[in-house]
Design a protein around this motif. Structure first.
Motif, PDB file in Angstrom:
ATOM      1  N   GLN A  68     -37.569   8.956 -54.622  1.00  0.00           N
ATOM      2  CA  GLN A  68     -39.033   8.773 -53.065  1.00  0.00           C
ATOM      3  C   GLN A  68     -38.989   6.707 -53.280  1.00  0.00           C
ATOM      4  OE1 GLN A  68     -40.806  10.771 -51.506  1.00  0.00           O
ATOM      5  NE2 GLN A  68     -41.693   8.573 -50.534  1.00  0.00           N
ATOM      6  N   VAL A  69     -39.339   6.060 -54.552  1.00  0.00           N
ATOM      7  CA  VAL A  69     -38.453   4.735 -54.955  1.00  0.00           C
ATOM      8  C   VAL A  69     -37.454   4.309 -54.061  1.00  0.00           C
ATOM      9  CG1 VAL A  69     -38.126   3.236 -55.981  1.00  0.00           C
ATOM     10  CG2 VAL A  69     -40.102   4.651 -56.790  1.00  0.00           C
ATOM     11  N   THR A  70     -36.391   5.001 -54.179  1.00  0.00           N
ATOM     12  CA  THR A  70     -35.293   4.861 -52.997  1.00  0.00           C
ATOM     13  C   THR A  70     -35.089   4.512 -51.711  1.00  0.00           C
ATOM     14  OG1 THR A  70     -33.554   4.922 -55.231  1.00  0.00           O
ATOM     15  CG2 THR A  70     -32.591   4.854 -52.944  1.00  0.00           C
ATOM     16  N   GLY A  79     -29.567   0.043 -54.161  1.00  0.00           N
ATOM     17  CA  GLY A  79     -29.586  -1.039 -54.003  1.00  0.00           C
ATOM     18  C   GLY A  79     -30.004  -2.081 -54.095  1.00  0.00           C
ATOM     19  N   THR A  80     -31.381  -1.990 -54.035  1.00  0.00           N
ATOM     20  CA  THR A  80     -32.156  -3.681 -53.726  1.00  0.00           C
ATOM     21  C   THR A  80     -32.822  -3.740 -54.983  1.00  0.00           C
ATOM     22  OG1 THR A  80     -32.915  -1.990 -51.644  1.00  0.00           O
ATOM     23  CG2 THR A  80     -34.530  -3.665 -52.438  1.00  0.00           C
ATOM     24  N   ARG A 100     -29.564   3.199 -58.886  1.00  0.00           N
ATOM     25  CA  ARG A 100     -29.555   3.418 -57.834  1.00  0.00           C
ATOM     26  C   ARG A 100     -30.316   1.968 -57.323  1.00  0.00           C
ATOM     27  NH1 ARG A 100     -32.960   8.475 -57.993  1.00  0.00           N
ATOM     28  NH2 ARG A 100     -31.928  10.191 -57.544  1.00  0.00           N
ATOM     29  N   HIS A 101     -30.586   1.021 -58.531  1.00  0.00           N
ATOM     30  CA  HIS A 101     -31.459  -0.187 -58.487  1.00  0.00           C
ATOM     31  C   HIS A 101     -30.985  -1.092 -59.105  1.00  0.00           C
ATOM     32  CE1 HIS A 101     -33.151   1.303 -54.851  1.00  0.00           C
ATOM     33  NE2 HIS A 101     -33.670   1.990 -55.633  1.00  0.00           N
ATOM     34  N   PRO A 102     -30.750  -2.081 -59.268  1.00  0.00           N
ATOM     35  CA  PRO A 102     -30.058  -3.400 -60.404  1.00  0.00           C
ATOM     36  C   PRO A 102     -31.808  -3.707 -60.868  1.00  0.00           C
ATOM     37  CG  PRO A 102     -29.145  -4.062 -58.598  1.00  0.00           C
ATOM     38  CD  PRO A 102     -29.392  -3.116 -58.240  1.00  0.00           C
ATOM     39  N   ILE A 103     -32.377  -3.931 -61.849  1.00  0.00           N
ATOM     40  CA  ILE A 103     -34.235  -3.912 -62.526  1.00  0.00           C
ATOM     41  C   ILE A 103     -33.901  -5.459 -62.273  1.00  0.00           C
ATOM     42  CG2 ILE A 103     -35.321  -2.922 -63.803  1.00  0.00           C
ATOM     43  CD1 ILE A 103     -34.698  -0.888 -61.844  1.00  0.00           C
ATOM     44  N   VAL A 104     -35.330  -5.981 -61.966  1.00  0.00           N
ATOM     45  CA  VAL A 104     -35.116  -7.692 -62.189  1.00  0.00           C
ATOM     46  C   VAL A 104     -35.843  -7.846 -63.348  1.00  0.00           C
ATOM     47  CG1 VAL A 104     -36.632 -10.037 -61.188  1.00  0.00           C
ATOM     48  CG2 VAL A 104     -34.543  -8.174 -59.575  1.00  0.00           C
ATOM     49  N   TRP A 105     -37.277  -6.583 -63.478  1.00  0.00           N
ATOM     50  CA  TRP A 105     -38.208  -6.692 -64.486  1.00  0.00           C
ATOM     51  C   TRP A 105     -39.044  -5.056 -64.783  1.00  0.00           C
ATOM     52  CZ3 TRP A 105     -43.105  -5.146 -64.893  1.00  0.00           C
ATOM     53  CH2 TRP A 105     -43.798  -5.748 -66.116  1.00  0.00           C
ATOM     54  N   ALA A 106     -38.998  -4.827 -66.028  1.00  0.00           N
ATOM     55  CA  ALA A 106     -39.499  -3.946 -66.278  1.00  0.00           C
ATOM     56  C   ALA A 106     -40.081  -3.442 -67.318  1.00  0.00           C
ATOM     57  CB  ALA A 106     -38.422  -2.546 -66.656  1.00  0.00           C
ATOM     58  N   GLY A 107     -41.459  -3.116 -67.282  1.00  0.00           N
ATOM     59  CA  GLY A 107     -42.331  -2.887 -68.217  1.00  0.00           C
ATOM     60  C   GLY A 107     -42.641  -1.657 -68.724  1.00  0.00           C
ATOM     61  N   ALA A 108     -43.481  -0.993 -69.796  1.00  0.00           N
ATOM     62  CA  ALA A 108     -43.856   0.063 -69.769  1.00  0.00           C
ATOM     63  C   ALA A 108     -45.364   0.497 -69.885  1.00  0.00           C
ATOM     64  CB  ALA A 108     -43.322   1.069 -70.705  1.00  0.00           C
TER      65      ALA A 108
END
Length: 287
Positions: free
Chosen positions: A216-218, A224-225, A250-258
């Motif tokens: 759903q995110v993609t 690729g976004t 599917r995507h490069p990750i600029v920032w991730a947190g949990a």
């Protein structure tokens, strides 16, 4: 920089250590029969034990106007105007309590904004507002950053069972679109028009639900976004890792947190839940 305003929010927030989320909170409460806990008085682990052993399903209570007034006083420091960001009005009456709090603190100029979302997506908007405050920006700039952040952020989650949404009376359109087949795992978001939950996908297993959230995110942002992602988990931390891996494919990750889903929200999702707030590229003020 000297802040020109303060920021407050409510217990719809799931705060992230890597974001500017350390703002005063008007807390929700949990009611187990005759026993009431403010949300900061019960841990997630204690909640899971209560859900398994307590004969009465808990209910949640929105902040009172007095709770909001206290959060706004702390945000103001007694001097500054306050920007108050609430959980979606389609999910809670917290925004009404925030409006009523004006009568409790008439000396404070308070701007109330309905985030039209919750949890990690609410955290993104709080981060935008608090960052503006820290940088000495005007309230008008903060409102612009919050609005733009809201417009580009989506929240999706899946749950192991619909039973807790059913018990809490929040199943509504989710159940309707699933045709009452409670064994299916929904992908749920917050409808921008109503501010309430709606179903945008489904899977036959919980593992499939995690993949469906990533898909759903993609679908929303295009493969690729580059993305910023705030991951959410209930009783199983590894669920967030699995979702991140599916999105990273599917995507490069600029920032991730949990962050763990807070006890009040977890009452409605049930213990096993996983989700994500996603938005494209850098923060709006970094472009």
């Amino acid at each position: 920089m000297t802040p020109l305003f303060g920021v407050a929010t409510d217990g719809g927030l799931d705060a992230f250590a890597g974001l500017n989320n350390a703002v005063p909170v008007a807390p929700f409460s949990l009611n187990f029969g005759s026993r009431t806990y403010r949300m900061d008085e019960i841990t997630r682990e204690e909640l899971y034990r209560e859900l398994q052993t307590h004969p009465v399903h808990p209910t949640s209570s929105q902040p009172t106007p007095q709770d909001w007034a206290e959060a706004e006083r702390r945000a103001s420091g007694g001097l500054l105007p306050v920007l108050a960001l609430t959980i979606s009005g389609g999910l809670s009456g917290s925004i009404n309590a925030a409006e009523q709090a004006r009568a409790v603190v008439p000396e404070l100029p308070v701007t109330v904004v309905d985030t039209r979302t919750l949890s990690a997506a609410q955290a993104f908007q709080v981060h935008a507002a608090a960052t503006a405050a820290q940088r000495g920006e005007t309230l008008e700039t903060a409102l612009d950053w919050v609005r733009r952040t809201a417009g580009e952020t989506e929240l999706y989650f899946t749950i192991e069972t619909l039973e807790y949404l059913r018990r809490g009376g929040r199943i509504g359109r989710v159940q309707a679109t699933l045709g009452g087949l409670l064994n299916l795992k929904p992908v749920i978001t917050v409808d921008r028009a109503t501010g309430a939950y709606t179903n945008v996908g489904r899977a036959r297993s919980y593992k499939g639900g995690i993949e469906a959230v990533a898909a759903q995110v993609t679908s929303r942002y295009g493969e690729g976004t580059p993305l910023r992602v705030g991951l959410l988990y209930g009783s199983v931390r590894e669920d967030a890792d699995a979702l991140l891996a599916a999105i990273q494919a599917r995507h490069p990750i600029v920032w991730a947190g949990a962050a763990g889903v807070n006890p009040v929200l977890n009452v409605h999702t049930g213990p096993r839940a996983v989700g994500v707030a996603a938005a494209p590229g850098n923060w709006v003020w970094e472009r």
